[in-house]
Design a protein around this motif. Structure first.
Motif, PDB file in Angstrom:
ATOM      1  N   ASP A  20      46.984  55.689  49.234  1.00 33.59           N
ATOM      2  CA  ASP A  20      46.111  54.519  49.132  1.00 33.59           C
ATOM      3  C   ASP A  20      46.696  53.528  48.119  1.00 33.59           C
ATOM      4  O   ASP A  20      47.745  53.756  47.519  1.00 33.59           O
ATOM      5  CB  ASP A  20      44.690  54.936  48.749  1.00 33.59           C
ATOM      6  CG  ASP A  20      44.624  55.649  47.397  1.00 33.59           C
ATOM      7  OD1 ASP A  20      45.634  55.616  46.645  1.00 33.59           O
ATOM      8  OD2 ASP A  20      43.562  56.216  47.086  1.00 33.59           O
ATOM      9  N   GLU A  21      45.966  52.418  47.920  1.00 36.53           N
ATOM     10  CA  GLU A  21      46.472  51.349  47.052  1.00 36.53           C
ATOM     11  C   GLU A  21      46.691  51.824  45.611  1.00 36.53           C
ATOM     12  O   GLU A  21      47.674  51.455  44.959  1.00 36.53           O
ATOM     13  CB  GLU A  21      45.491  50.163  47.055  1.00 36.53           C
ATOM     14  CG  GLU A  21      45.467  49.384  48.361  1.00 36.53           C
ATOM     15  CD  GLU A  21      44.511  49.993  49.384  1.00 36.53           C
ATOM     16  OE1 GLU A  21      44.057  51.143  49.166  1.00 36.53           O
ATOM     17  OE2 GLU A  21      44.235  49.348  50.408  1.00 36.53           O
TER      18      GLU A  21
ATOM     19  N   ILE B 108      50.650  47.438  53.576  1.00 34.49           N
ATOM     20  CA  ILE B 108      49.670  47.374  52.502  1.00 34.49           C
ATOM     21  C   ILE B 108      50.032  46.337  51.443  1.00 34.49           C
ATOM     22  O   ILE B 108      49.159  45.749  50.803  1.00 34.49           O
ATOM     23  CB  ILE B 108      49.513  48.777  51.871  1.00 34.49           C
ATOM     24  CG1 ILE B 108      48.283  48.841  50.980  1.00 34.49           C
ATOM     25  CG2 ILE B 108      50.752  49.141  51.063  1.00 34.49           C
ATOM     26  CD1 ILE B 108      48.000  50.223  50.461  1.00 34.49           C
ATOM     27  N   GLU B 109      51.361  46.056  51.294  1.00 35.54           N
ATOM     28  CA  GLU B 109      51.747  45.123  50.253  1.00 35.54           C
ATOM     29  C   GLU B 109      51.326  43.698  50.582  1.00 35.54           C
ATOM     30  O   GLU B 109      51.243  42.852  49.711  1.00 35.54           O
ATOM     31  CB  GLU B 109      53.276  45.182  50.037  1.00 35.54           C
ATOM     32  CG  GLU B 109      54.118  44.418  51.031  1.00 35.54           C
ATOM     33  CD  GLU B 109      54.336  45.196  52.318  1.00 35.54           C
ATOM     34  OE1 GLU B 109      55.181  44.769  53.124  1.00 35.54           O
ATOM     35  OE2 GLU B 109      53.661  46.212  52.532  1.00 35.54           O
TER      36      GLU B 109
ATOM     37  N   GLU C 295      48.420  43.039  52.328  1.00 36.24           N
ATOM     38  CA  GLU C 295      46.972  42.969  52.354  1.00 36.24           C
ATOM     39  C   GLU C 295      46.320  43.187  50.989  1.00 36.24           C
ATOM     40  O   GLU C 295      45.171  42.793  50.796  1.00 36.24           O
ATOM     41  CB  GLU C 295      46.421  44.029  53.332  1.00 36.24           C
ATOM     42  CG  GLU C 295      46.995  43.932  54.743  1.00 36.24           C
ATOM     43  CD  GLU C 295      46.662  42.613  55.412  1.00 36.24           C
ATOM     44  OE1 GLU C 295      45.684  41.967  54.993  1.00 36.24           O
ATOM     45  OE2 GLU C 295      47.394  42.217  56.334  1.00 36.24           O
ATOM     46  N   ASP C 296      47.017  43.799  50.047  1.00 36.06           N
ATOM     47  CA  ASP C 296      46.387  44.156  48.777  1.00 36.06           C
ATOM     48  C   ASP C 296      47.091  43.453  47.618  1.00 36.06           C
ATOM     49  O   ASP C 296      48.294  43.630  47.400  1.00 36.06           O
ATOM     50  CB  ASP C 296      46.445  45.672  48.572  1.00 36.06           C
ATOM     51  CG  ASP C 296      45.616  46.098  47.357  1.00 36.06           C
ATOM     52  OD1 ASP C 296      44.400  46.268  47.512  1.00 36.06           O
ATOM     53  OD2 ASP C 296      46.207  46.240  46.284  1.00 36.06           O
ATOM     54  N   ALA C 297      46.325  42.669  46.847  1.00 36.34           N
ATOM     55  CA  ALA C 297      46.908  41.888  45.753  1.00 36.34           C
ATOM     56  C   ALA C 297      47.492  42.783  44.673  1.00 36.34           C
ATOM     57  O   ALA C 297      48.552  42.478  44.112  1.00 36.34           O
ATOM     58  CB  ALA C 297      45.846  40.965  45.161  1.00 36.34           C
ATOM     59  N   ALA C 298      46.830  43.878  44.367  1.00 41.33           N
ATOM     60  CA  ALA C 298      47.300  44.748  43.288  1.00 41.33           C
ATOM     61  C   ALA C 298      48.690  45.293  43.592  1.00 41.33           C
ATOM     62  O   ALA C 298      49.548  45.382  42.702  1.00 41.33           O
ATOM     63  CB  ALA C 298      46.317  45.891  43.071  1.00 41.33           C
ATOM     64  N   VAL C 299      48.930  45.661  44.846  1.00 43.87           N
ATOM     65  CA  VAL C 299      50.244  46.177  45.231  1.00 43.87           C
ATOM     66  C   VAL C 299      51.288  45.068  45.134  1.00 43.87           C
ATOM     67  O   VAL C 299      52.387  45.260  44.610  1.00 43.87           O
ATOM     68  CB  VAL C 299      50.212  46.760  46.656  1.00 43.87           C
ATOM     69  CG1 VAL C 299      51.607  47.195  47.091  1.00 43.87           C
ATOM     70  CG2 VAL C 299      49.255  47.947  46.717  1.00 43.87           C
TER      71      VAL C 299
ATOM     72  N   CYS D 205      47.050  38.118  51.283  1.00 50.24           N
ATOM     73  CA  CYS D 205      45.749  38.172  50.626  1.00 50.24           C
ATOM     74  C   CYS D 205      45.622  36.991  49.668  1.00 50.24           C
ATOM     75  O   CYS D 205      46.591  36.294  49.372  1.00 50.24           O
ATOM     76  CB  CYS D 205      45.598  39.473  49.856  1.00 50.24           C
ATOM     77  SG  CYS D 205      46.900  39.713  48.636  1.00 50.24           S
TER      78      CYS D 205
ATOM     79  N   SER E 257      48.460  37.577  40.044  1.00 53.67           N
ATOM     80  CA  SER E 257      49.586  37.335  40.954  1.00 53.67           C
ATOM     81  C   SER E 257      50.425  36.169  40.472  1.00 53.67           C
ATOM     82  O   SER E 257      51.665  36.255  40.390  1.00 53.67           O
ATOM     83  CB  SER E 257      49.066  37.041  42.370  1.00 53.67           C
ATOM     84  OG  SER E 257      48.114  37.972  42.790  1.00 53.67           O
TER      85      SER E 257
END
Length: 353
Positions: free
Chosen positions: A4-5, A37-38, A40-44, A70, A76
């Motif tokens: 997961d993230e 996932i990179e 779609e997810d800001a943290a990644v 995202c 970011s």
């Protein structure tokens, strides 16, 4: 089972911390099989930007930033500004910084420290005052950076102003800020304030604080006082580090204490477990050079071969006033080691003029 993230972010951050670019790239590549996932997810995405920035891959960091589908948050934007600034791409960093929809103190610190690392203190200072105009409160990182800026251009007036700002924010008692204040006053030649700052800090100073005070006296040419403080540090039960001993050797050089300095160099490994670095060797050469013992200094460097590095030879070159033959020989070696170094060209021109 796909990670997961949280797992992915932890893995990428670990790679960034260790400077393991190969593993970081492998993690990034594996993301393609986990649904992109990179994107779609800001943290990644933020973690990948940080990884590539720290590993000197600015173009890859920019590609990740631009590929994030995202909504980009302030983290970011700050991450890409820091990544570009760390890689000396300050025009791009500044452009993105100016376009940031929201900026916080971390964003400001990223661009300010970027300018400082690129030896552009005036730009960093301008940004600091713009930051204040916009009402963004500075933190310890900001103040440490600005005190370094003041010290680097020997601007005591600016240093005092920043000191007053730390007092307004109630952060002047912070150990990192206090050490930066001490260093700034010392490098600006105000040893009285350096001492006052030292004594105003919490008791049981660590090696960094002691080293800053020693460096203050050494920088001002007061080698005797620097050595006195060094012995006080040892009596306080604090062992020196490599930075401390650079200042100690420099202090010996300023007062012509060749034998004492040579004793420190010879015993630093056995007494303190510190192997002499290129900086220490350069100080030793300066110690001999200032005393007119040029032949010994040259022989010392030849014995050290590559250990002496360019700094030792440059130090010896600077001591060769009046010895044109030796200067010409060493100049040839220095320019072979670093043909684009401007300071060496200036030194050579002055000696041979």
């Amino acid at each position: 089972v796909y990670p997961d993230e949280v797992t992915v972010v932890s893995a990428i951050d670990a790679c960034a911390h260790q400077g393991d670019l190969a593993m970081g790239i492998a993690v990034h590549s594996d993301l393609a099989s986990s649904g992109g996932i990179e994107i779609e997810d800001a943290a990644v995405g933020n973690s990948l930007i940080n990884l590539y920035g720290k590993c000197r891959m600015a173009e890859e960091a920019l590609e990740v930033f631009q590929s994030m589908r995202c909504r980009k948050n302030v983290v970011s934007w700050t991450a890409i500004v820091a990544a570009l600034a760390q890689n000396k791409r300050l025009d791009q960093a500044r452009d993105l910084f100016n376009r940031m929809p929201i900026r916080n103190v971390v964003s400001w610190n990223a661009i300010i420290t970027g300018y400082l690392d690129d030896d552009r203190p005036p730009d960093a200072i301008d940004l600091y005052y713009r930051m204040r105009q916009e009402g963004v409160p500075a933190d310890r990182v900001t103040f440490v950076a600005m005190l370094e800026a003041a010290a680097s251009i020997t601007n005591l007036v600016l240093g005092r102003v920043i000191h007053s700002h730390t007092q307004e924010e109630g952060i002047d008692g912070d150990i990192l800020v206090g050490t930066a204040l001490l260093s700034m006053y010392g490098r600006c030649g105000c040893t009285e304030m350096a001492i006052r700052t030292f004594h105003g800090m919490p008791p049981r100073h660590d090696v960094v604080v002691w080293s800053a005070l020693i460096a203050s006296f050494s920088h001002c040419g007061n080698g005797g006082k620097a050595l006195e403080v060094f012995h006080g540090m040892l009596l306080d039960g604090i062992l020196p580090n490599g930075v401390t001993l650079v200042s100690v050797l420099s202090a010996c050089s300023h007062i012509g204490a060749v034998e004492k300095g040579w004793g420190f160099l010879a015993s630093m490994s056995s007494d303190f477990g510190i192997q002499p670095s290129e900086d220490h060797l350069a100080c030793a050469v300066d110690l001999l050079g200032r005393s007119g013992r040029l032949a010994e200094a040259e022989e010392f460097l030849l014995d050290k071969d590559e250990e002496g590095g360019g700094r030792g030879w440059k130090s010896l070159l600077g001591s060769c006033q009046g010895d044109v033959g030796r200067a010409s020989r060493i100049a040839e070696l220095v320019l072979r080691l670093d043909p684009v170094d401007c300071s060496s060209h200036v030194t050579i021109s002055n000696i041979l003029a």
